[in-house]
Design a protein around this motif. Structure first.
Motif, PDB file in Angstrom:
ATOM      1  N   UNK A  30       0.806  -1.205   0.000  1.00 51.01           N
ATOM      2  CA  UNK A  30       0.000   0.000   0.000  1.00 51.01           C
ATOM      3  C   UNK A  30       0.851   1.272   0.000  1.00 51.01           C
ATOM      4  N   UNK A  31       0.276   2.317  -0.596  1.00 47.69           N
ATOM      5  CA  UNK A  31       0.980   3.575  -0.831  1.00 47.69           C
ATOM      6  C   UNK A  31       1.632   4.133   0.422  1.00 47.69           C
ATOM      7  N   UNK A  32       0.895   4.217   1.527  1.00 44.73           N
ATOM      8  CA  UNK A  32       1.456   4.830   2.735  1.00 44.73           C
ATOM      9  C   UNK A  32       2.612   4.000   3.307  1.00 44.73           C
ATOM     10  N   UNK A  33       2.541   2.684   3.142  1.00 42.92           N
ATOM     11  CA  UNK A  33       3.631   1.827   3.607  1.00 42.92           C
ATOM     12  C   UNK A  33       4.852   1.994   2.714  1.00 42.92           C
ATOM     13  N   UNK A  34       4.616   1.986   1.402  1.00 42.98           N
ATOM     14  CA  UNK A  34       5.706   2.168   0.431  1.00 42.98           C
ATOM     15  C   UNK A  34       6.387   3.515   0.630  1.00 42.98           C
ATOM     16  N   UNK A  35       5.586   4.564   0.764  1.00 47.89           N
ATOM     17  CA  UNK A  35       6.133   5.910   0.935  1.00 47.89           C
ATOM     18  C   UNK A  35       7.029   5.970   2.170  1.00 47.89           C
ATOM     19  N   UNK A  36       6.518   5.478   3.279  1.00 43.34           N
ATOM     20  CA  UNK A  36       7.274   5.538   4.534  1.00 43.34           C
ATOM     21  C   UNK A  36       8.584   4.775   4.429  1.00 43.34           C
TER      22      UNK A  36
END
Length: 263
Positions: A30-36
């Protein structure tokens, strides 16, 4: 900027967009996990997020935040900061909060090790000034993590809406033209030397009408056209497409510019 303040006075419109992507995104990472996971935290890092929205990035990664990190969440909307505190719940005291205009960051030179600008630079009227301000408040060797998307991001969805009513426009192409995958590096290069683009591949396979309708109506320029009884008609229009095809497929190409301030 006035219309933007109204649209993001709180996180309701923002969450309608998050929810569609959360439920029907095809990338399991998921985007927020990847971003972090792209962010490099140095010891005792001082971090500023510009346009933090409702704090979902941090809520999704609470267990991975270094204990010695000092994090300032900022937004130009007081309502968004209030929603961020609610989202973070018992962890809210872990962060500091401040209303900040990215064009005039009220902090001294060399204040932060990291600045995060997640899907927000394209909203800033004077991006050149904002990017210069970000560079100014970063320490030497500090890093900006700026996310955005490409010109054809979710084009299938905007075409579907335009086919229903040519006056209803939820195309994201104008904001991608402002600051997108295709032109972001050039804009950043005026203040940063070492710039890398990391891409995130995803898409949507939407199987329910209501979340898609809520997403579309989160755009003020659409809500002004599709309102009242027309909302029910639009939902029927989407439901009929789903009944015929089983799902609505949408392409999404987004990514992150990682830009280091020179030593």
């Amino acid at each position: 900027m006035t219309s933007l303040l109204k649209q993001y006075s709180d996180s309701s419109n923002f969450m309608a967009r998050v929810e569609l992507n959360r439920r029907f995104g095809i990338n399991p990472y998921k985007w927020t996990l990847w971003l972090f996971d792209q962010i490099q935290f140095k010891k005792d890092a001082k971090i500023l997020e510009l346009g933090c929205g409702n704090g979902i990035l941090w809520k999704s990664n609470l267990q991975k935040i270094p204990e010695d990190a000092h994090i300032l969440l900022s937004d130009f909307s007081e309502g968004m900061l209030g929603d961020a505190k609610l989202t973070l719940g018992g962890a809210a005291e872990r962060f500091e909060y401040e209303v900040i205009d990215a064009e005039q960051i009220p902090h001294p030179d060399n204040s932060f090790d990291v600045v995060i600008a997640n899907l927000m630079l394209y909203h800033v009227p004077d991006r050149k000034k904002a990017i210069s301000e970000i560079s100014r408040v970063l320490k030497s060797g500090g890093v900006l993590y700026a996310t955005t998307f490409g010109l054809n991001y979710m084009k299938e969805l905007s075409d579907l809406v335009s086919n229903y009513d040519k006056n209803a426009n939820c195309s994201l192409e104008p904001v991608a033209r402002a600051f997108g995958l295709e032109n972001g590096e050039k804009q950043l290069s005026e203040s940063f030397g070492d710039i890398k683009l990391v891409k995130y591949e995803d898409g949507l396979e939407v199987t329910e009408a209501e979340p898609l309708v809520n997403y579309v109506l989160s755009f003020t320029r659409v809500k002004n056209v599709i309102s009242g009884d027309k909302i029910i008609d639009f939902e029927d229009y989407i439901a009929n497409i789903l009944n015929e095809n089983g799902k609505i497929q949408v392409e999404k190409k987004s990514g992150m510019f990682i830009a280091k301030r020179p030593y």
